[in-house]
Design an enzyme around this catalytic site. Structure first.
Site, PDB file in Angstrom:
ATOM      1  N   ARG A 172      -1.634  -2.243   7.184  1.00  0.00           N
ATOM      2  CA  ARG A 172      -2.701  -2.460   7.295  1.00  0.00           C
ATOM      3  C   ARG A 172      -3.313  -2.045   5.622  1.00  0.00           C
ATOM      4  O   ARG A 172      -3.016  -2.850   4.433  1.00  0.00           O
ATOM      5  CB  ARG A 172      -2.506  -0.635   6.960  1.00  0.00           C
ATOM      6  CG  ARG A 172      -1.512   0.045   6.416  1.00  0.00           C
ATOM      7  CD  ARG A 172      -0.803   1.781   6.821  1.00  0.00           C
ATOM      8  NE  ARG A 172      -0.510   2.094   5.643  1.00  0.00           N
ATOM      9  CZ  ARG A 172      -0.537   2.632   4.549  1.00  0.00           C
ATOM     10  NH1 ARG A 172      -1.805   2.905   4.019  1.00  0.00           N
ATOM     11  NH2 ARG A 172      -0.006   2.686   3.365  1.00  0.00           N
ATOM     12  N   LEU A 208       0.902  -0.871   0.375  1.00  0.00           N
ATOM     13  CA  LEU A 208       0.294   0.142  -0.031  1.00  0.00           C
ATOM     14  C   LEU A 208       1.326   1.761  -0.565  1.00  0.00           C
ATOM     15  O   LEU A 208       0.371   3.011   0.244  1.00  0.00           O
ATOM     16  CB  LEU A 208      -1.075   0.292   0.774  1.00  0.00           C
ATOM     17  CG  LEU A 208      -1.732  -1.491   1.246  1.00  0.00           C
ATOM     18  CD1 LEU A 208      -2.529  -1.198   2.741  1.00  0.00           C
ATOM     19  CD2 LEU A 208      -2.349  -1.172  -0.188  1.00  0.00           C
ATOM     20  N   GLY A 209       2.231   1.013  -0.096  1.00  0.00           N
ATOM     21  CA  GLY A 209       3.505   1.872   0.323  1.00  0.00           C
ATOM     22  C   GLY A 209       3.264   3.079  -1.366  1.00  0.00           C
ATOM     23  O   GLY A 209       2.040   2.685  -2.522  1.00  0.00           O
ATOM     24  N   GLN A 210       3.987   4.058  -1.969  1.00  0.00           N
ATOM     25  CA  GLN A 210       3.692   5.158  -3.136  1.00  0.00           C
ATOM     26  C   GLN A 210       4.643   3.898  -3.640  1.00  0.00           C
ATOM     27  O   GLN A 210       3.239   4.646  -5.012  1.00  0.00           O
ATOM     28  CB  GLN A 210       5.117   5.816  -2.870  1.00  0.00           C
ATOM     29  CG  GLN A 210       5.276   7.174  -3.504  1.00  0.00           C
ATOM     30  CD  GLN A 210       6.172   7.618  -3.977  1.00  0.00           C
ATOM     31  OE1 GLN A 210       7.008   7.515  -3.527  1.00  0.00           O
ATOM     32  NE2 GLN A 210       6.301   9.240  -4.793  1.00  0.00           N
ATOM     33  N   ASP A 259      -0.012  -6.007   3.221  1.00  0.00           N
ATOM     34  CA  ASP A 259       0.550  -4.890   4.007  1.00  0.00           C
ATOM     35  C   ASP A 259       0.450  -4.618   5.896  1.00  0.00           C
ATOM     36  O   ASP A 259      -0.149  -4.960   5.600  1.00  0.00           O
ATOM     37  CB  ASP A 259       0.349  -3.276   3.654  1.00  0.00           C
ATOM     38  CG  ASP A 259       1.291  -2.176   3.768  1.00  0.00           C
ATOM     39  OD1 ASP A 259       2.093  -1.520   2.767  1.00  0.00           O
ATOM     40  OD2 ASP A 259       0.792  -1.225   4.954  1.00  0.00           O
ATOM     41  N   TYR A 284      19.384   4.745   7.005  1.00  0.00           N
ATOM     42  CA  TYR A 284      18.608   3.478   5.708  1.00  0.00           C
ATOM     43  C   TYR A 284      19.627   3.389   4.624  1.00  0.00           C
ATOM     44  O   TYR A 284      19.669   2.475   4.574  1.00  0.00           O
ATOM     45  CB  TYR A 284      18.070   5.259   5.286  1.00  0.00           C
ATOM     46  CG  TYR A 284      16.882   4.661   3.778  1.00  0.00           C
ATOM     47  CD1 TYR A 284      15.790   3.726   4.641  1.00  0.00           C
ATOM     48  CD2 TYR A 284      17.270   5.930   2.289  1.00  0.00           C
ATOM     49  CE1 TYR A 284      15.189   3.358   2.835  1.00  0.00           C
ATOM     50  CE2 TYR A 284      16.321   5.158   1.426  1.00  0.00           C
ATOM     51  CZ  TYR A 284      15.642   4.078   1.341  1.00  0.00           C
ATOM     52  OH  TYR A 284      14.796   4.265   0.340  1.00  0.00           O
ATOM     53  N   LYS A 295      20.689   0.333   3.699  1.00  0.00           N
ATOM     54  CA  LYS A 295      20.574  -0.473   1.630  1.00  0.00           C
ATOM     55  C   LYS A 295      22.370  -1.469   1.489  1.00  0.00           C
ATOM     56  O   LYS A 295      21.426  -2.221   0.880  1.00  0.00           O
ATOM     57  CB  LYS A 295      19.770   0.536   1.172  1.00  0.00           C
ATOM     58  CG  LYS A 295      18.369   1.477   1.472  1.00  0.00           C
ATOM     59  CD  LYS A 295      17.420   0.422   0.946  1.00  0.00           C
ATOM     60  CE  LYS A 295      16.263   0.707   0.402  1.00  0.00           C
ATOM     61  NZ  LYS A 295      15.298  -0.525   0.337  1.00  0.00           N
TER      62      LYS A 295
HETATM   63  P1  NAD Z   1       6.449   3.344   1.535  1.00  0.00           P
HETATM   64  O1  NAD Z   1       6.723   3.935   2.447  1.00  0.00           O
HETATM   65  O2  NAD Z   1       5.699   4.834   0.385  1.00  0.00           O
HETATM   66  O3  NAD Z   1       5.672   2.455   1.809  1.00  0.00           O
HETATM   67  C1  NAD Z   1       5.377   1.195   2.952  1.00  0.00           C
HETATM   68  C2  NAD Z   1       5.197   0.400   2.682  1.00  0.00           C
HETATM   69  O4  NAD Z   1       5.526  -0.492   3.526  1.00  0.00           O
HETATM   70  C3  NAD Z   1       3.606   1.337   3.740  1.00  0.00           C
HETATM   71  O5  NAD Z   1       2.906   0.863   2.713  1.00  0.00           O
HETATM   72  C4  NAD Z   1       3.659   0.091   5.431  1.00  0.00           C
HETATM   73  O6  NAD Z   1       2.674   0.561   5.720  1.00  0.00           O
HETATM   74  C5  NAD Z   1       4.189  -0.988   4.870  1.00  0.00           C
HETATM   75  N1  NAD Z   1       4.947  -1.046   6.395  1.00  0.00           N
HETATM   76  C6  NAD Z   1       5.170  -0.422   6.903  1.00  0.00           C
HETATM   77  N2  NAD Z   1       5.434  -1.708   8.145  1.00  0.00           N
HETATM   78  C7  NAD Z   1       5.671  -2.658   7.432  1.00  0.00           C
HETATM   79  C8  NAD Z   1       5.889  -4.220   8.073  1.00  0.00           C
HETATM   80  N3  NAD Z   1       6.189  -4.101   9.563  1.00  0.00           N
HETATM   81  N4  NAD Z   1       5.048  -4.980   7.175  1.00  0.00           N
HETATM   82  C9  NAD Z   1       4.481  -5.062   6.107  1.00  0.00           C
HETATM   83  N5  NAD Z   1       4.032  -3.593   5.889  1.00  0.00           N
HETATM   84  C10 NAD Z   1       5.106  -2.291   5.952  1.00  0.00           C
HETATM   85  O7  NAD Z   1       7.718   3.365   0.334  1.00  0.00           O
HETATM   86  P2  NAD Z   1       7.586   3.139  -0.930  1.00  0.00           P
HETATM   87  O8  NAD Z   1       8.480   4.442  -1.162  1.00  0.00           O
HETATM   88  O9  NAD Z   1       6.898   2.591  -1.799  1.00  0.00           O
HETATM   89  O10 NAD Z   1       9.399   2.688  -0.528  1.00  0.00           O
HETATM   90  C11 NAD Z   1       8.911   0.845  -1.311  1.00  0.00           C
HETATM   91  C12 NAD Z   1      10.451   0.541  -1.400  1.00  0.00           C
HETATM   92  O11 NAD Z   1      11.401   1.147  -1.984  1.00  0.00           O
HETATM   93  C13 NAD Z   1      11.471   0.685  -0.242  1.00  0.00           C
HETATM   94  O12 NAD Z   1      12.639  -0.186  -0.326  1.00  0.00           O
HETATM   95  C14 NAD Z   1      12.368   1.772  -0.345  1.00  0.00           C
HETATM   96  O13 NAD Z   1      13.056   1.917   0.425  1.00  0.00           O
HETATM   97  C15 NAD Z   1      12.592   2.043  -2.082  1.00  0.00           C
HETATM   98  N6  NAD Z   1      12.769   3.074  -2.295  1.00  0.00           N
HETATM   99  C16 NAD Z   1      11.915   4.070  -2.395  1.00  0.00           C
HETATM  100  C17 NAD Z   1      12.017   5.087  -3.737  1.00  0.00           C
HETATM  101  C18 NAD Z   1      10.876   6.222  -3.566  1.00  0.00           C
HETATM  102  O14 NAD Z   1      11.611   7.324  -3.936  1.00  0.00           O
HETATM  103  N7  NAD Z   1       9.832   6.026  -2.948  1.00  0.00           N
HETATM  104  C19 NAD Z   1      13.169   5.286  -3.295  1.00  0.00           C
HETATM  105  C20 NAD Z   1      14.485   4.365  -3.441  1.00  0.00           C
HETATM  106  C21 NAD Z   1      13.985   3.465  -2.811  1.00  0.00           C
END
Ligand code: NAD
Length: 314
Positions: free
Chosen positions: A36, A10-12, A34, A139, A143
């Protein structure tokens, strides 16, 4: 046909990745999970899963008959600096659980790393694929360790691990979850809602970025890539553009001439941004699996403003 379990769905990224994967592989072949519950639940298979609960993760992946695990749950850069111990436990504990279950069930495995895996001593411009990585954020530490663990599971156990280093991702569906590059999303919302934006990142601070459709296509292309052509496996540098705050403001001004930009720099996020590269070199991804991007800054601005106008009804 793949059967894919996705964590942090459900994340970005996850919220749009689920839609993309369901259109590529079929609605019922993608299990979104997720910690939530959310909207994705109503569009196809969904289960609540805390990635620190290895038993439940194993059971859900096995019962679903998954052959692929996409691990997206994580705490992002700015939030991880607020809660470093929590970040370590979630980012490393969740990844270890996901890798172990992928090994036990012989799943293909994908997880994203980040430009946050680089640090102040990394070459700043055209940062190579293989280079010095001494990040100064929790972070980043997570990574780098994650990149190494994914390589380790490939070499030690023959697990089909794959991954990219994403830059800041810009998107209009779900708001970002607390990263350093979030300003490049917030600015479009504020431009439309208030006609002005106050940037917490200083003018002149370059970071790599990519528009979400390019990021999603890169994930699918790497999942489908011929393994014989992969010299690297994980943490491929991918990027579509590098800009600093006044350049994105100028791009917005082409469409909203009255848009105003101000600065109120947040020292924590500014320090993180300054420790990251200005621009990274994606040539390994291009050469090994044909990575490409189709959005530059101005094309992304046109699409973001158009989509957000509809979403925000402004
Ligand atoms: P986000 O923060 O938007 O979403 C993370 C999701 O993980 C959320 O929906 C949250 O509810 C869920 N979550 C949190 N704790 C949890 C748990 N204990 N169990 C299960 N779910 C849980 O993150 P994103 O932007 O979608 O990023 C996803 C991946 O991509 C991550 O590894 C992030 O480091 C990587 N990333 C993202 C970006 C970016 O710009 N968005 C850039 C580089 C790398």
């Amino acid at each position: 046909m793949k059967k894919i379990i996705v964590t942090g769905a459900l994340g970005q990224i996850g919220s749009e990745l689920i839609t993309k994967l369901r259109s590529e592989y079929g609605v019922n072949n993608v299990l979104a999970t997720d910690i939530r519950a959310g909207d994705t639940a109503s569009e196809g298979p969904f289960e609540v899963l805390d990635v620190t609960d290895a038993n439940r993760m194993h059971k859900l992946a096995k019962d679903f008959g998954a052959d692929t695990m996409m691990h997206m749950a994580a705490l992002l850069s700015a939030k991880a600096e607020d809660e470093p111990l929590f970040a370590w436990n979630l980012n490393m504990g969740g990844l270890m659980n996901a890798l172990e279950i992928a090994r036990e069930l012989k799943l293909q495995f994908f997880t994203p790393s980040s430009i946050g895996a680089f640090g102040p001593s990394t070459p700043k411009k055209n940062t190579p694929q293989d280079t010095l990585q001494r990040p100064t954020t929790m972070y980043g530490v997570n990574k780098v360790a994650g990149e190494l663990l994914c390589d380790y599971y490939y070499h030690k156990f023959g697990l089909d691990t794959r991954g990219v280093r994403f830059p800041g991702l810009v998107s209009y569906v779900s708001k970002p979850g607390g990263g350093t590059t979030d300003y490049a999303v917030d600015i479009y919302y504020k431009a439309l809602e208030e006609g002005k934006y106050t940037s917490y990142i200083a003018e002149g601070t370059y970071m790599d970025m990519m528009y979400m459709p390019d990021a999603l296509q890169a994930i699918v292309d790497l999942l489908e890539a011929d393994p014989a052509k992969l010299v690297h496996r994980n943490a491929f540098n991918v990027t579509a553009m590098s800009f600093e705050p006044s350049e994105i403001a100028a791009s917005i001004k082409k469409h909203i001439p009255t848009f105003e930009m101000a600065y109120d720099v947040d020292p924590v996020r500014q320090a993180i941004a300054e420790s990251w590269p200005d621009s990274i070199d994606p040539s390994a991804a291009i050469n090994e699996w044909g990575f490409k991007s189709s959005y530059d800054l101005d094309k992304m601005t046109i699409d973001m403003l158009e989509k957000l106008k509809t979403k925000l009804n402004v």
